[in-house]
Design a protein around this motif. Structure first.
Motif, PDB file in Angstrom:
ATOM      1  N   TYR A 176     -31.532  46.368  12.908  1.00 46.20           N
ATOM      2  CA  TYR A 176     -30.187  46.945  12.717  1.00 46.20           C
ATOM      3  C   TYR A 176     -30.089  47.670  11.379  1.00 46.20           C
ATOM      4  N   ALA A 177     -30.685  47.083  10.333  1.00 48.66           N
ATOM      5  CA  ALA A 177     -30.614  47.719   9.017  1.00 48.66           C
ATOM      6  C   ALA A 177     -31.280  49.087   9.058  1.00 48.66           C
ATOM      7  N   GLN A 178     -32.424  49.166   9.746  1.00 50.66           N
ATOM      8  CA  GLN A 178     -33.100  50.456   9.903  1.00 50.66           C
ATOM      9  C   GLN A 178     -32.171  51.457  10.596  1.00 50.66           C
ATOM     10  N   TYR A 179     -31.586  51.057  11.706  1.00 53.50           N
ATOM     11  CA  TYR A 179     -30.678  51.945  12.442  1.00 53.50           C
ATOM     12  C   TYR A 179     -29.494  52.371  11.568  1.00 53.50           C
ATOM     13  N   LYS A 180     -28.877  51.377  10.925  1.00 59.14           N
ATOM     14  CA  LYS A 180     -27.646  51.639  10.178  1.00 59.14           C
ATOM     15  C   LYS A 180     -27.894  52.503   8.949  1.00 59.14           C
ATOM     16  N   SER A 181     -29.171  52.674   8.566  1.00 62.42           N
ATOM     17  CA  SER A 181     -29.479  53.543   7.427  1.00 62.42           C
ATOM     18  C   SER A 181     -29.354  55.016   7.820  1.00 62.42           C
ATOM     19  N   ASP A 182     -29.246  55.305   9.101  1.00 64.48           N
ATOM     20  CA  ASP A 182     -29.245  56.706   9.556  1.00 64.48           C
ATOM     21  C   ASP A 182     -27.913  57.378   9.214  1.00 64.48           C
ATOM     22  N   PRO A 183     -27.959  58.524   8.492  1.00 61.14           N
ATOM     23  CA  PRO A 183     -26.695  59.156   8.068  1.00 61.14           C
ATOM     24  C   PRO A 183     -25.851  59.658   9.235  1.00 61.14           C
ATOM     25  N   ASP A 184     -26.486  60.077  10.341  1.00 57.43           N
ATOM     26  CA  ASP A 184     -25.696  60.575  11.471  1.00 57.43           C
ATOM     27  C   ASP A 184     -24.995  59.440  12.211  1.00 57.43           C
ATOM     28  N   LEU A 185     -25.687  58.319  12.339  1.00 57.84           N
ATOM     29  CA  LEU A 185     -25.046  57.145  12.943  1.00 57.84           C
ATOM     30  C   LEU A 185     -23.887  56.678  12.067  1.00 57.84           C
ATOM     31  N   GLN A 186     -24.116  56.671  10.753  1.00 53.98           N
ATOM     32  CA  GLN A 186     -23.030  56.290   9.841  1.00 53.98           C
ATOM     33  C   GLN A 186     -21.838  57.235   9.994  1.00 53.98           C
ATOM     34  N   ALA A 187     -22.116  58.519  10.134  1.00 54.78           N
ATOM     35  CA  ALA A 187     -21.037  59.506  10.234  1.00 54.78           C
ATOM     36  C   ALA A 187     -20.177  59.255  11.477  1.00 54.78           C
TER      37      ALA A 187
END
Ligand code: FE
Ligand code: CA
Length: 536
Positions: free
Chosen positions: A223-234
């Motif tokens: 999850y931490a790897q995924y959540k590091s993605d700027p587009d997912l965060q956006a």
């Protein structure tokens, strides 16, 4: 080193970094942590923020304190083994001049320093802005909204629908496009993470994490790897989300407490995966009395005034094992209906008895114009061979096709409830589909076999699929499928009004390009009182 020093060491920011963060937090509102972070710098909000589960007077806001999400999971950056106190603010404006609620919430090691705040006492049907603070660090600012008042009939709801984001198979450009579409609400229908990844890199700078997740620590790292993605965060910054899961949040093709390998310790693995899901989603914690995370309840209703009721389903946790599995294993396969007696067993449930009754109650009591079943797997029959009778069908056993008696019971409950305008939204199969649902998919629609609901299935955000030629054959062989498109990655955009629901199938030009454009591949409309997708 004492713990206070350790906290300071972890979260001390330079004056320049603080200035940059403060500027981003008070700026336009939609900025991502990753976009404002210099590589290697320590920043406690590196996983961004999120909101979701909106009610007329409440919304859940989320973050997780972690300063380096891409650290080698075998040697994770040390997080202090103590509870942190994280401040939060909710404002009526993006500049935080009018703060309507604030407080301090714990981030504990027991829940991976995740923070969930159920902010109550808000006004219905309006936008809010929120942020978190720890020490000198300020999180990105998220935008969220409450559901409209229970008795109101909103003019419209714009909804983005997404599923299946396998990290290793492309960029999260679709999430960037969802953020750009600025919907009122995002519905995520499963496969938020995949528990495994092949030897392939999305970002040349990020470390390879290919091992399959089994432990709580493994899932948290994924999850931490995924959540590091700027587009997912956006996409999380842009709107509140409602979420359900599919199989890959735990393990491929699991069913209830059985996985493909028939691992005797699977229940333990499932509980770890469910806990990690809760830790990373803007959810209210809903555990049956005395139960642990292994029984985490995620099926839930959300009302959007009298315009829409979302029946968010969980068809993984309580389902019966797959039918007619090849010897010695669990999981899915393709079978002919006439060769698989178990498919006729009315006791093989998809939702479990309790959820099935809860859904029937929610349909019967609904006063909403649109009843949206937000769920994970394809409900329409998808025979892989030509068919004249039901028994001819060759079906894949993982979706509703593998649970035809449960599907029949759901259709009966839909019809008996007289709930208005059922819309089924689904994911899992990495293919856009538009379909009309009726009791018997082998016969034409008639008074005896009426259209009961309309289904729209989103393609995957990144996950690979089959060639379009094969999908064209499926559409030709299954007349209730109005459209199928498996050669493009993307998402769905819905515009729901009292008169009609319009659905856009949004396809990316190139999933490997984080800056990919998106184009509408097809558009369908369902008019109030007239089930079935129409083109316009
Ligand atoms: Fe998937
Ligand atoms: Ca799936």
């Amino acid at each position: 080193m004492n713990s206070v020093d350790e906290q300071r060491r972890l979260f001390l920011l330079t004056a320049a970094r603080l200035a940059a963060l403060t500027a981003s937090a008070s700026g336009a509102g939609i900025t991502s942590a990753a976009a404002t972070r210099s590589p290697g710098a320590s920043y406690p909000f590196s996983l961004g923020v999120a909101s979701g589960s909106p009610l007329p007077d409440a919304v859940v806001i989320w973050t997780r304190i972690l300063d380096n999400p891409l650290a080698d999971p075998q040697n994770p950056a040390p997080m202090p083994a103590l509870a942190l106190s994280v401040r939060w603010e909710m404002a009526a404006d993006a500049a935080f001049r009018n703060i309507v609620a604030q407080g301090v919430a714990p981030a504990t090691p027991a829940l991976a320093h995740s923070v969930h705040v159920d902010v109550r006492g808000l006004a219905p049907g309006r936008w809010y802005w929120y942020r978190f603070m720890l020490g000198d660090a300020v999180s990105p600012v998220g935008r969220t909204r409450t559901a409209p008042a229970a008795d109101s009939l909103p003019e419209r709801l714009t909804l983005a629908v997404a599923s299946c984001q396998h990290w290793e198979f492309g960029s999260f450009a679709a999430q960037r496009q969802i953020a750009a579409a600025a919907p009122d609400l995002v519905a995520f229908l499963g496969d938020y993470i995949y528990e495994w990844g092949p030897y392939q890199l999305k970002h040349p700078t990020s470390p390879i994490r290919t091992a399959e997740s089994f432990s709580l620590g493994d899932y948290r790292a994924r999850y931490a790897q995924y959540k590091s993605d700027p587009d997912l965060q956006a996409a999380h910054l842009a709107a509140p989300w409602i979420v359900t899961w599919d199989d890959h949040e735990v393990a491929n093709d699991y069913a209830g407490e059985r996985d493909e390998r028939l691992d005797p310790r699977f229940a333990e693995r499932r509980a770890a995966a469910y806990q990690a899901f809760y830790e990373h989603m803007p959810l209210r914690l809903n555990l049956p009395a005395g139960a642990g995370f292994g029984a985490l309840r995620i099926y839930q209703r959300y009302d959007w005034g009298r315009l829409a009721r979302f029946h968010v389903l969980d068809d993984r946790q309580y389902r019966a094992g797959h039918a007619c599995t090849p010897d010695g294993r669990g999981g899915s396969s393709s079978v002919y209906r006439r060769d698989c007696k178990a498919l006729g067993d009315p006791g093989r449930s998809m939702l479990g008895g309790e959820q099935q009754q809860w859904l029937a109650d929610g349909l019967r009591s609904s006063r909403a114009r649109w009843n949206i079943l937000a769920q994970q797997t394809l409900m329409a029959q998808n025979s892989q061979v030509p068919l004249r009778r039901e028994g001819d069908a060759r079906i894949w056993t993982d979706g509703w096709d593998g649970y035809p008696q449960a599907r029949r019971q759901l259709f009966e409950a839909l019809a008996a409830s007289r709930a208005a305008n059922p819309l089924v939204l689904s994911g899992d199969v990495h293919c856009f589909y538009a379909a009309t649902l009726a009791r018997d998919a082998t016969r034409p629609l008639s008074a005896a076999n009426p259209a009961l609901a309309t289904e729209f299935c989103g393609t995957s955000l990144t996950s690979p699929s089959r060639p379009q030629q094969r999908t064209d054959q499926y559409v030709a062989m299954n007349p209730h499928l109005a459209y199928g498109r498996s050669d493009r990655r993307g998402f769905m955009l819905l515009d729901i009004t009292p008169q009609a629901s319009t659905v856009l199938f949004q396809g990316l030009a190139d999933v490997h390009d984080p800056l990919s454009s998106v184009a509408t591949l097809a558009r369908f409309q369902v008019r109030d009182g007239q089930p079935g997708p129409t083109t316009f």
